[in-house]
Design an enzyme around this catalytic site. Structure first.
Site, PDB file in Angstrom:
ATOM      1  N   ARG A 157       0.840  -1.215   0.000  1.00  0.00           N
ATOM      2  CA  ARG A 157       0.000   0.000   0.000  1.00  0.00           C
ATOM      3  C   ARG A 157       0.870   1.259   0.000  1.00  0.00           C
ATOM      4  O   ARG A 157       0.547   2.262   0.648  1.00  0.00           O
ATOM      5  CB  ARG A 157      -0.951   0.028   1.205  1.00  0.00           C
ATOM      6  N   SER A 168     -11.017  -0.902   2.713  1.00  0.00           N
ATOM      7  CA  SER A 168     -10.311  -1.021   4.003  1.00  0.00           C
ATOM      8  C   SER A 168      -9.892   0.362   4.473  1.00  0.00           C
ATOM      9  O   SER A 168      -9.235   1.093   3.734  1.00  0.00           O
ATOM     10  CB  SER A 168      -9.052  -1.878   3.841  1.00  0.00           C
ATOM     11  N   GLU A 179      -5.669   3.988   5.537  1.00  0.00           N
ATOM     12  CA  GLU A 179      -5.252   3.703   4.165  1.00  0.00           C
ATOM     13  C   GLU A 179      -5.659   4.850   3.210  1.00  0.00           C
ATOM     14  O   GLU A 179      -4.858   5.259   2.366  1.00  0.00           O
ATOM     15  CB  GLU A 179      -5.878   2.373   3.725  1.00  0.00           C
TER      16      GLU A 179
END
Ligand SMILES: Cc1cc2nc3c(=O)[nH]c(=O)nc-3n(C[C@H](O)[C@H](O)[C@H](O)COP(=O)(O)OP(=O)(O)OC[C@H]3O[C@@H](n4cnc5c(N)ncnc54)[C@H](O)[C@@H]3O)c2cc1C
Length: 345
Positions: free
Chosen positions: A169, A243, A338
């Site tokens: 990520r 998420s 995130e």
């Protein structure tokens, strides 16, 4: 050239441009597909002293306040084959192509590489930002290069996949070096034949349930799409950004200490370190399915924060902060969001 002038709209409601459905008014908004239009937009005296925000599909942003500057949506389109061999197909894709359209384009041509990344919302230009990943595959596995415009100079550049510094990520596009870069396109290499990655829980079972023993890329993409539709809320009916927290990556010593106390904590190797399940940590703190006013934690997925409507970004951030605090107090782990948080203060 007048034809190149971007049509800038002012005081625009961009609630429908973010998958959380958070209310936000942008002082200005435009779509651009060449540098001269961008240059004119950036030089517009109404916005020149204000920040700008590059927005793709809006599925990984939390809009906290009204935005005082210009929201720019890239308008580079197209999926073009640029080279072919007996084993590979190289493609160039415009930043404004929806990611899932690209996945369907590739599996329709029996090409391997993107099938596990089916049904991820957003546009191709944002895929390198956080190196999108799902079901054991990441964008970086197929990426060859990323093209971007440096908005401070107007120069176009290309970074090789290695120069993009992809991680979990993460990429160079999330660092301060890239704060003025607009991704215009991505180059990928797909394979005509490649082993499938079907080890992620549920994928093989989903194919078996369809009686598929020798899958195609399209069959894998369809199976993963079905699993995702069962597990994740559709932003069209319940606002979310997928998420909300990254799975924390900790040292082996920290993981060992936690696992001694909590042997059921799901974890995976991450190089020399260990990746922990953020969903498990959140669920243990009793947050799964909890609602506080217009925001809450999805009842099927503790990692997904949801906006039921009529709320705002501050309420969502407040909820996220409470979750972070509880997880930190109980496990000593600092969860990192995130999505990109866009706020003025
Ligand atoms: C239901 C759901 C499921 C999801 N599942 C996954 C998943 O499985 N895996 C995963 O990795 N992500 C997932 N996501 C998150 C999201 O879909 C991805 O991060 C996606 O790549 C975001 O694309 P976007 O175009 O919507 O980006 P945006 O939300 O518009 O932007 C995200 C960030 O990228 C920047 N940005 C966007 N486009 C450009 C550009 N062209 N140039 C420079 N900067 C740019 C923005 O400024 C912002 O900082 C999910 C989201 C949802 C809502």
């Amino acid at each position: 050239m007048p034809g190149n002038q971007p049509a800038i709209r002012t005081n625009v409601d961009i609630r429908h441009l973010n998958s959380l459905g958070l209310p936000c008014r942008a002082a200005g908004w435009c779509r651009v597909h060449h540098w001269s239009a961008l240059q004119q937009a950036l030089a517009d005296p109404r916005f020149a002293q204000q920040p700008h925000l590059i927005l793709g599909g809006g599925s990984n942003v939390v809009l906290v306040d009204d935005f005082p500057g210009l929201v720019i949506q890239p308008d580079w389109h197209g999926i073009d084959i640029v080279a072919e061999t007996s084993r590979t197909v190289s493609i160039q894709v415009g930043a404004a192509e929806p990611w899932d359209r690209l996945v369907r384009w590739s599996v329709d041509r029996q090409l391997h590489g993107l099938e596990n990344l089916a049904a991820i919302p957003g546009w191709c230009g944002a895929a390198p930002m956080q190196n999108i990943g799902a079901y054991g595959v990441e964008f970086s596995d197929s990426c060859v290069a990323v093209d971007y415009l440096d908005l401070s100079t107007g120069q176009s550049h290309q970074l090789s996949a290695e120069q993009c510094q992809f991680g979990y990520r993460h990429s160079i596009f999330k660092t301060t070096a890239a704060h003025n870069w607009l991704v215009t396109g991505v180059s990928l290499q797909l394979a005509r034949q490649a082993p499938f990655k079907l080890t992620y829980p549920g994928v093989r079972e989903a194919l078996d349930a369809q009686g598929i023993s020798e899958p195609t890329p399209a069959a894998v993409a369809a199976a993963i799409t079905r699993i995702r539709q069962r597990k994740l809320p559709d932003p069209a009916s319940l606002g979310n950004a997928g998420s909300f927290f990254k799975n924390p990556i900790v040292s082996r010593a920290t993981a060992d200490a936690l696992l001694e106390q909590h042997p059921q904590l799901p974890h995976w190797p991450a190089g020399e370190q260990v990746k922990l399940s953020a969903a498990w940590l959140i669920e243990q703190c009793g947050w799964k399915g909890r609602r506080t006013g217009p925001v809450g934690v999805h009842r099927q997925h503790a990692l997904v924060l949801v906006h039921y409507g009529h709320g705002n970004g501050r309420q969502l951030l407040h909820l996220a902060g409470n979750i972070q605090q509880d997880v930190n107090n109980r496990f000593g782990i600092a969860l990192q969001p995130e999505p990109k948080i866009i706020q003025s203060s």
